[in-house]
Structure formats: C-alpha cells, structure tokens
Design a protein around this motif. Structure first.
Motif, PDB file in Angstrom:
ATOM      1  N   PHE A 119       0.863  -1.298   0.003  1.00 20.89           N
ATOM      2  CA  PHE A 119      -0.060   0.055   0.018  1.00 20.89           C
ATOM      3  C   PHE A 119       0.817   1.278   0.092  1.00 20.89           C
ATOM      4  O   PHE A 119       2.039   1.056   0.460  1.00 20.89           O
ATOM      5  CB  PHE A 119      -1.007  -0.072   1.359  1.00 20.89           C
ATOM      6  CG  PHE A 119      -1.571  -1.322   1.366  1.00 20.89           C
ATOM      7  CD1 PHE A 119      -2.964  -1.472   0.469  1.00 20.89           C
ATOM      8  CD2 PHE A 119      -1.310  -2.363   2.289  1.00 20.89           C
ATOM      9  CE1 PHE A 119      -3.618  -2.623   0.742  1.00 20.89           C
ATOM     10  CE2 PHE A 119      -2.164  -3.392   2.338  1.00 20.89           C
ATOM     11  CZ  PHE A 119      -3.101  -3.820   1.453  1.00 20.89           C
ATOM     12  N   ARG A 120       0.390   2.377  -0.663  1.00 19.77           N
ATOM     13  CA  ARG A 120       1.168   3.658  -0.789  1.00 19.77           C
ATOM     14  C   ARG A 120       0.075   4.768  -0.892  1.00 19.77           C
ATOM     15  O   ARG A 120      -0.941   4.530  -1.589  1.00 19.77           O
ATOM     16  CB  ARG A 120       2.177   3.364  -1.951  1.00 19.77           C
ATOM     17  CG  ARG A 120       1.722   3.201  -3.179  1.00 19.77           C
ATOM     18  CD  ARG A 120       2.703   3.605  -4.317  1.00 19.77           C
ATOM     19  NE  ARG A 120       2.190   3.301  -5.720  1.00 19.77           N
ATOM     20  CZ  ARG A 120       1.560   4.098  -6.457  1.00 19.77           C
ATOM     21  NH1 ARG A 120       1.193   5.241  -5.941  1.00 19.77           N
ATOM     22  NH2 ARG A 120       1.257   3.633  -7.878  1.00 19.77           N
ATOM     23  N   PRO A 121       0.535   5.908  -0.757  1.00 19.47           N
ATOM     24  CA  PRO A 121      -0.328   6.868  -1.147  1.00 19.47           C
ATOM     25  C   PRO A 121      -0.447   7.162  -2.888  1.00 19.47           C
ATOM     26  O   PRO A 121       0.525   6.776  -3.467  1.00 19.47           O
ATOM     27  CB  PRO A 121       0.496   8.044  -0.442  1.00 19.47           C
ATOM     28  CG  PRO A 121       1.556   7.755   0.528  1.00 19.47           C
ATOM     29  CD  PRO A 121       1.737   6.201  -0.064  1.00 19.47           C
ATOM     30  N   ALA A 122      -1.504   7.406  -3.239  1.00 18.19           N
ATOM     31  CA  ALA A 122      -1.949   7.610  -4.630  1.00 18.19           C
ATOM     32  C   ALA A 122      -0.986   8.757  -5.033  1.00 18.19           C
ATOM     33  O   ALA A 122      -0.821   9.875  -4.249  1.00 18.19           O
ATOM     34  CB  ALA A 122      -3.528   7.665  -4.806  1.00 18.19           C
ATOM     35  N   GLU A 123      -0.652   8.612  -6.098  1.00 19.33           N
ATOM     36  CA  GLU A 123       0.197   9.574  -7.096  1.00 19.33           C
ATOM     37  C   GLU A 123      -0.559  10.338  -8.017  1.00 19.33           C
ATOM     38  O   GLU A 123      -1.654   9.585  -8.490  1.00 19.33           O
ATOM     39  CB  GLU A 123       1.437   9.289  -7.384  1.00 19.33           C
ATOM     40  CG  GLU A 123       2.300   8.486  -6.332  1.00 19.33           C
ATOM     41  CD  GLU A 123       3.342   7.714  -6.942  1.00 19.33           C
ATOM     42  OE1 GLU A 123       3.872   7.553  -7.988  1.00 19.33           O
ATOM     43  OE2 GLU A 123       4.169   7.446  -6.089  1.00 19.33           O
ATOM     44  N   ALA A 124      -0.413  11.502  -8.357  1.00 15.56           N
ATOM     45  CA  ALA A 124      -0.939  11.968  -9.505  1.00 15.56           C
ATOM     46  C   ALA A 124      -1.321  11.093 -10.809  1.00 15.56           C
ATOM     47  O   ALA A 124      -2.138  11.312 -11.604  1.00 15.56           O
ATOM     48  CB  ALA A 124      -0.509  13.447  -9.747  1.00 15.56           C
ATOM     49  N   THR A 125       0.022  10.500 -10.875  1.00 15.07           N
ATOM     50  CA  THR A 125       0.051   9.810 -12.392  1.00 15.07           C
ATOM     51  C   THR A 125      -0.725   8.539 -12.050  1.00 15.07           C
ATOM     52  O   THR A 125      -1.077   7.681 -13.306  1.00 15.07           O
ATOM     53  CB  THR A 125       1.489   8.981 -12.515  1.00 15.07           C
ATOM     54  OG1 THR A 125       1.940   8.447 -11.484  1.00 15.07           O
ATOM     55  CG2 THR A 125       2.507  10.157 -12.750  1.00 15.07           C
ATOM     56  N   ASP A 126      -1.332   7.994 -10.898  1.00 16.48           N
ATOM     57  CA  ASP A 126      -2.430   7.103 -10.797  1.00 16.48           C
ATOM     58  C   ASP A 126      -3.998   7.405 -11.218  1.00 16.48           C
ATOM     59  O   ASP A 126      -4.852   6.674 -11.232  1.00 16.48           O
ATOM     60  CB  ASP A 126      -2.475   6.641  -9.314  1.00 16.48           C
ATOM     61  CG  ASP A 126      -1.005   6.047  -8.900  1.00 16.48           C
ATOM     62  OD1 ASP A 126      -0.355   5.292  -9.758  1.00 16.48           O
ATOM     63  OD2 ASP A 126      -0.854   6.140  -7.592  1.00 16.48           O
ATOM     64  N   LEU A 127      -4.126   8.810 -11.184  1.00  9.83           N
ATOM     65  CA  LEU A 127      -5.406   9.124 -11.017  1.00  9.83           C
ATOM     66  C   LEU A 127      -6.240   8.572 -12.412  1.00  9.83           C
ATOM     67  O   LEU A 127      -7.392   8.324 -12.164  1.00  9.83           O
ATOM     68  CB  LEU A 127      -5.419  10.861 -11.421  1.00  9.83           C
ATOM     69  CG  LEU A 127      -6.701  11.303 -11.132  1.00  9.83           C
ATOM     70  CD1 LEU A 127      -7.135  11.041  -9.788  1.00  9.83           C
ATOM     71  CD2 LEU A 127      -6.660  13.002 -11.383  1.00  9.83           C
TER      72      LEU A 127
END
Length: 164
Positions: free
Chosen positions: A18-26
């Motif tokens: 698990f990790r924080p979402a990144e803008a590239t994941d949007l």
C-alpha cells in the motif's frame, strides 16, 4: 472462527503493498471507480479526465486528515480507498475513520486483496488512535455488504444521503 470475529488477512500472504496515490495514478483510479454498474452512471472516465478529478485529488493530497491509498501487486495498481480522519465530540472527543471509494480492479478480485486493504485501513485508524472505523456501501452492492460483514463491520445505523 467465531462468525462475529473479523476475518484477518495477512497482507504479506497476498503480496500486496500500500502507498499514497500519486497524480500519475489518477486515470487508473477513475477507471476503477467507473468499472461497475453504479460507478458507470456517475463517473466520467476518459482522456482527458474532467478537471474535477484533479482538483479533488489535490485537495485530498493536501489535507492531513485525508489519505487516498492504492494497493499494488507487483507492478500493477489493483485497488484503492480513501480514508478520512474525523474529530468528534462524541466518545469523549475521540476521532473516527471513514472509509470511502473502496475498489479492487475487476481482474484482481476474489484473491484476498480487498480484505488485506481494509485490514490495512483499520490498522491505519488504530495508528491514528481512532475509536471506530465506519463506512457506507450502496444497498444494491449485496456482495460488498456480505464482504464487510465478514470483516466484522456491523450495520448499526440507518444511513441517509441528500444529493445536491
């Protein structure tokens, strides 16, 4: 196992991280939100994404009481959820965690990833000293209702919404 006891899943056993979402994941996150009969009616996945998604992502990212988290298996994003930490006067001023937007990619379901992700979120709420974790799911999502009950969640209140 006692049917009222929450099911426990070892994230290491599933291989998920698990990790924080990144803008590239949007774009992939919006695709997951749209990939079911209810989401297909309310989401607008496409290229480009509507600006509202980017604005919401940035607001969540900047808010210390909101976390948009992704589940990753190998090199693949396979799940997501948002957890919001809310202060309350009830329970002697203790905090609650609200889980929303839970999704597992359609090609990754029934592998224990959802249980591992919810288990991670519950532990995150414990780490933040929350008194409870709460969530809602649409009544039409009968499989989701059974899933959350299996994890120890109880339908203790009658939720209501007013769409604006």
């Amino acid at each position: 196992m006692d049917s009222s006891a929450p099911a426990e899943v070892d994230p290491d056993a599933t291989g998920v991280s698990f990790r924080p979402a990144e803008a590239t994941d949007l774009s992939e996150l919006v695709s997951m939100l749209a990939d079911d009969p209810l989401g297909a009616k309310r989401e607008a996945w496409g290229d480009p994404l509507p600006l509202g998604y980017t604005e919401a992502f940035e607001a969540i990212r900047k808010d210390p009481n909101n976390e948009l988290v992704v589940a990753v298996l190998g090199d693949h994003l396979v799940g997501m959820l948002q957890i919001t930490f809310i202060p309350y006067l009830t329970y002697q001023g203790r905090w609650r965690a609200l889980i929303e937007g839970v999704r597992i990619a359609s090609n990754a379901r029934s592998k224990g990833l959802g249980a591992a992700m919810i288990g991670w979120a519950v532990q995150r709420a414990r780490d933040r000293n929350c008194v409870m974790v709460q969530l809602t799911t649409d009544r039409a999502r009968e499989d989701a209702l059974r899933f959350y009950e299996r994890l120890g969640f109880v339908a203790s209140h009658h939720g209501m919404k007013l769409h604006l």
